[in-house]
Scaffold this motif. Structure first.
Motif, mmCIF file in Angstrom:
data_model
loop_
_atom_site.group_PDB
_atom_site.id
_atom_site.type_symbol
_atom_site.label_atom_id
_atom_site.label_comp_id
_atom_site.label_asym_id
_atom_site.label_seq_id
_atom_site.Cartn_x
_atom_site.Cartn_y
_atom_site.Cartn_z
ATOM 1 N N PRO A 1 41.101 52.556 -6.369
ATOM 2 C CA PRO A 1 39.574 52.547 -6.120
ATOM 3 C C PRO A 1 39.279 53.860 -6.233
ATOM 4 O O PRO A 1 39.678 54.944 -5.791
ATOM 5 C CB PRO A 1 39.247 51.696 -4.940
ATOM 6 C CG PRO A 1 40.545 51.978 -4.184
ATOM 7 C CD PRO A 1 41.748 51.907 -5.218
ATOM 8 N N ALA A 2 37.905 54.443 -6.862
ATOM 9 C CA ALA A 2 37.447 55.547 -6.828
ATOM 10 C C ALA A 2 36.426 55.518 -5.441
ATOM 11 O O ALA A 2 35.233 55.543 -5.435
ATOM 12 C CB ALA A 2 36.483 56.013 -7.999
ATOM 13 N N ALA A 3 37.074 55.774 -4.217
ATOM 14 C CA ALA A 3 36.447 55.579 -2.966
ATOM 15 C C ALA A 3 35.298 56.821 -2.789
ATOM 16 O O ALA A 3 35.535 57.900 -3.257
ATOM 17 C CB ALA A 3 37.383 55.722 -2.042
ATOM 18 N N ALA A 4 34.259 56.665 -2.257
ATOM 19 C CA ALA A 4 33.168 57.477 -1.865
ATOM 20 C C ALA A 4 33.886 58.544 -0.977
ATOM 21 O O ALA A 4 34.643 57.813 0.105
ATOM 22 C CB ALA A 4 31.938 56.805 -1.443
ATOM 23 N N GLY A 5 33.612 59.674 -0.886
ATOM 24 C CA GLY A 5 34.097 60.772 0.015
ATOM 25 C C GLY A 5 33.154 60.632 1.459
ATOM 26 O O GLY A 5 32.231 59.956 1.388
ATOM 27 N N PRO A 6 33.664 61.345 2.534
ATOM 28 C CA PRO A 6 32.980 61.239 3.786
ATOM 29 C C PRO A 6 31.611 62.198 3.658
ATOM 30 O O PRO A 6 31.585 63.082 2.842
ATOM 31 C CB PRO A 6 33.900 62.110 4.811
ATOM 32 C CG PRO A 6 34.757 62.964 3.967
ATOM 33 C CD PRO A 6 35.099 62.211 2.456
ATOM 34 N N ARG A 7 30.592 61.618 4.286
ATOM 35 C CA ARG A 7 29.347 62.431 4.204
ATOM 36 C C ARG A 7 29.417 63.545 5.340
ATOM 37 O O ARG A 7 29.669 63.240 6.464
ATOM 38 C CB ARG A 7 28.144 61.619 4.638
ATOM 39 C CG ARG A 7 27.908 60.568 3.486
ATOM 40 C CD ARG A 7 26.605 60.149 3.795
ATOM 41 N NE ARG A 7 26.114 59.608 2.265
ATOM 42 C CZ ARG A 7 24.495 59.656 2.200
ATOM 43 N NH1 ARG A 7 23.950 59.922 2.968
ATOM 44 N NH2 ARG A 7 24.219 59.058 0.877
ATOM 45 N N GLN A 8 29.138 64.836 4.858
ATOM 46 C CA GLN A 8 29.199 65.902 6.077
ATOM 47 C C GLN A 8 27.712 66.533 5.970
ATOM 48 O O GLN A 8 26.993 66.343 5.298
ATOM 49 C CB GLN A 8 30.201 66.838 5.640
ATOM 50 C CG GLN A 8 31.578 66.194 5.423
ATOM 51 C CD GLN A 8 32.545 67.354 4.783
ATOM 52 O OE1 GLN A 8 32.500 67.980 3.769
ATOM 53 N NE2 GLN A 8 33.537 67.748 5.623
ATOM 54 N N VAL A 9 27.515 67.266 7.159
ATOM 55 C CA VAL A 9 26.179 67.757 7.374
ATOM 56 C C VAL A 9 26.223 68.834 6.461
ATOM 57 O O VAL A 9 27.004 69.920 6.473
ATOM 58 C CB VAL A 9 26.208 68.534 8.783
ATOM 59 C CG1 VAL A 9 24.918 69.028 9.048
ATOM 60 C CG2 VAL A 9 26.341 67.063 9.717
ATOM 61 N N LYS A 10 25.166 69.027 5.477
ATOM 62 C CA LYS A 10 25.036 70.111 4.211
ATOM 63 C C LYS A 10 23.816 71.178 4.841
ATOM 64 O O LYS A 10 22.678 70.513 5.389
ATOM 65 C CB LYS A 10 24.696 69.462 3.241
ATOM 66 C CG LYS A 10 24.469 70.285 2.066
ATOM 67 C CD LYS A 10 24.212 69.183 0.942
ATOM 68 C CE LYS A 10 23.633 70.177 -0.364
ATOM 69 N NZ LYS A 10 23.283 69.251 -1.604
ATOM 70 N N THR A 11 24.244 72.295 4.771
ATOM 71 C CA THR A 11 23.106 73.343 5.164
ATOM 72 C C THR A 11 23.027 74.114 4.108
ATOM 73 O O THR A 11 24.200 74.604 3.436
ATOM 74 C CB THR A 11 23.448 74.053 6.590
ATOM 75 O OG1 THR A 11 24.550 74.256 6.573
ATOM 76 C CG2 THR A 11 23.202 73.113 7.835
#
Ligand code: NAD
Length: 497
Positions: A378-388
């Motif tokens: 599966p093409a799993a979604a990556g982790p969401r990180q805090v983007k600044t």
């Protein structure tokens, strides 16, 4: 041709042995029609159970105004059968045309390109008699995204896109492939000493995924020295996994040093469809001369037969082909010195004559019955990180070659703005502040703007800056946000040193 009402689903077991499987076929350009004709004759004689549905792709379709060389009803066939045996096509030179190969692979999500490169010494001359390497090439990303722009009088650019799900899928597929085929090592080829973010991501994902396969040795190579080693001692390699462009180059090198680029077959695997072809192209100078080697396409077709559950036929064809080589029958591209090569048709006849035979010297192949195709990871979604946002790189088209004069103009334009110029580079080399007078500069400049101290940047600051640059008559051709993810900068430092 008959069209079956029972579509075969790629990634699942083939239908019961007696049921013909619908397969889309394209004869392509150049040598394509000859080698496809030869391949289909052999498959037919070997008892392949196929319902062939023909489509036309390539030069004639481009000439009818379809920029990707493929027509809408051809897509319908491909989406219905989900299995495609394709001869090579010629990609027209010049702008306005897209490669039909790349379009088909990407549109149908065929993320993995599997290219076995095997030596058949002493029957096919090679300096590497022990060679048996499989190149697993990522098939959808990298510079093949085809996103190119001309930005200034002098500079064009091509975007290299590498995604985490894309890396995970191809790397996991390579390890699964190695395990399935009893191979002991997977080597990852990248250039992450230079492209630390894009190739670096591929490298890091490889290390992470490799930990799930402790039974398989995992190895990393920088692509330049890795290619040199592959060309010198290919027996040191087993399975190679690599991003798209390196895989394209490497697989031609590997096929050629194994014996001939005309010998390599290729499988393009995805969740929704699979395409089987030769590694090589349409070889226009050989077209219509009955000299082309049909082996690459035939071995692609063997992979197709295994994929659709006809491993008995695949085994019969492959072993007859090996027996033909052992009999000293080859086309001109792989003929031994003193040998007398045969033409494409005669080579096909020789394979047909040997159906049912097994090679005596070369290892015979054996394809287990009832084996399921590898599961597509599966093409799993990556982790969401805090983007600044830490600032912005603004690219300028500016004809005056003096970086200090440009810096002065930028400082005037951004006076009082939140974002201030911190650095100017030209083709990635820092030219301000403290540039060297020897550095050659083009008309394409990258200016890094950041806030004083560690001030956070917002999109409104970027818009304000661009308004100021515009009012100053500075021609910005592109911007790139400088983002950090969980505090880690997601951009190169840009020193270019
Ligand atoms: P090519 O692979 O067609 O030819 C490279 C060399 O290998 C030539 O010397 C050729 O004579 C030889 N060769 C190739 N296949 C052979 C065979 N079966 N038997 C004997 N000799 C063989 O590469 P190219 O010349 O760079 O490309 C020609 C065209 O093919 C271009 O339009 C290119 O875009 C296209 N192409 C298509 C595919 C594809 O359809 N998958 C792949 C590569 C190139």
């Amino acid at each position: 041709m008959t069209v079956s009402q029972q579509p075969h689903v790629a990634g699942t077991a083939g239908p019961p042995a007696a049921v013909p499987v619908p397969v889309t076929v394209a004869r392509g350009d150049g040598i394509g029609p000859e080698i496809m004709d030869c391949t289909l004759r052999i498959l037919d004689a070997a008892g392949a159970r196929l319902n062939v549905e023909e489509i036309q792709i390539g030069e004639a379709v481009y000439a009818r105004g379809h920029t990707a060389g493929i027509e809408p009803d051809a897509w319908e066939s491909l989406r219905r059968t989900r299995v495609f045996l394709k001869a090579p096509v010629t990609t027209p030179q010049g702008g306005g045309f897209k490669s039909s190969n790349v379009t088909i692979r990407k549109s149908l999500g065929m993320f993995a390109n599997v290219r076995p490169c095997v030596a058949y010494a002493p029957f096919v001359p090679t300096r590497h008699p022990g060679m048996d390497v499989v190149i697993v090439r990522e098939n959808e990303e990298d510079l093949y995204a085809g996103i190119e722009h001309r930005q200034t009088d002098e500079v064009t650019q091509c975007l290299k896109l590498i995604s985490r799900p894309g890396c995970e899928r191809i790397v996991r597929y390579a390890f699964d492939y190695a395990r399935r085929h009893g191979r002991s090592k997977v080597t990852c080829f990248t250039k992450d000493n230079i492209m630390k973010l894009t190739d670096g991501l591929f490298h890091r994902v490889f290390d992470t995924v490799a930990a799930d396969y402790p039974d398989i040795t995992a190895e990393q190579c920088i692509v330049d020295i890795g290619t040199a080693r592959l060309a010198d001692t290919p027996e040191d390699f087993d399975v190679i996994v690599t991003p798209n462009l390196y895989g394209d180059v490497l697989s031609d090198v590997a096929a050629q040093i194994a014996g001939s680029v005309g010998l390599g077959g290729s499988a393009n695997i995805g969740e929704h469809a699979a395409m089987f072809e030769a590694i090589h192209g349409s070889a226009p100078p050989l077209a219509g001369r009955d000299v082309a080697n049909p082996s690459g396409l035939l071995l692609g077709a063997v992979m197709m037969l295994v994929h659709i559950g006809q491993s008995d036929v695949a085994e019969r064809v492959h072993n007859a082909w090996l027996t033909t080589l052992e009999a000293g029958i080859t086309t001109a591209d792989v003929a031994t010195s003193g040998g007398s090569p045969v033409g494409t048709r005669a080579f096909g006849d020789a394979v047909i004559d040997r159906l049912g035979q097994r090679p005596a010297t070369l290892p015979a192949v054996s394809y287990p019955a009832g084996q399921q195709p590898l599961t597509v990871p599966p093409a799993a979604a990556g982790p969401r990180q805090v983007k600044t946002m830490d600032g912005v790189d603004v690219f300028l088209h500016h004809r005056d070659r003096d970086p200090n004069a440009l810096a002065a103009a930028l400082s005037r334009a951004s006076e009082g703005a939140w974002l201030q110029p911190r650095m100017i580079t030209n083709r990635g080399v820092k030219v301000w502040p403290d540039g060297l007078p020897e550095t050659f500069c083009t008309d394409h400049w990258r200016v890094r703007f950041q806030a004083p101290g560690s001030g956070v940047t917002r999109r409104s600051h970027v818009l304000d800056l661009l308004h100021r640059l515009d009012r100053a008559g500075l021609d910005f051709v592109k911007t790139e946000g400088l983002y950090s993810f969980d505090g880690e900068p997601g951009y190169s430092l840009g020193q270019g040193q």
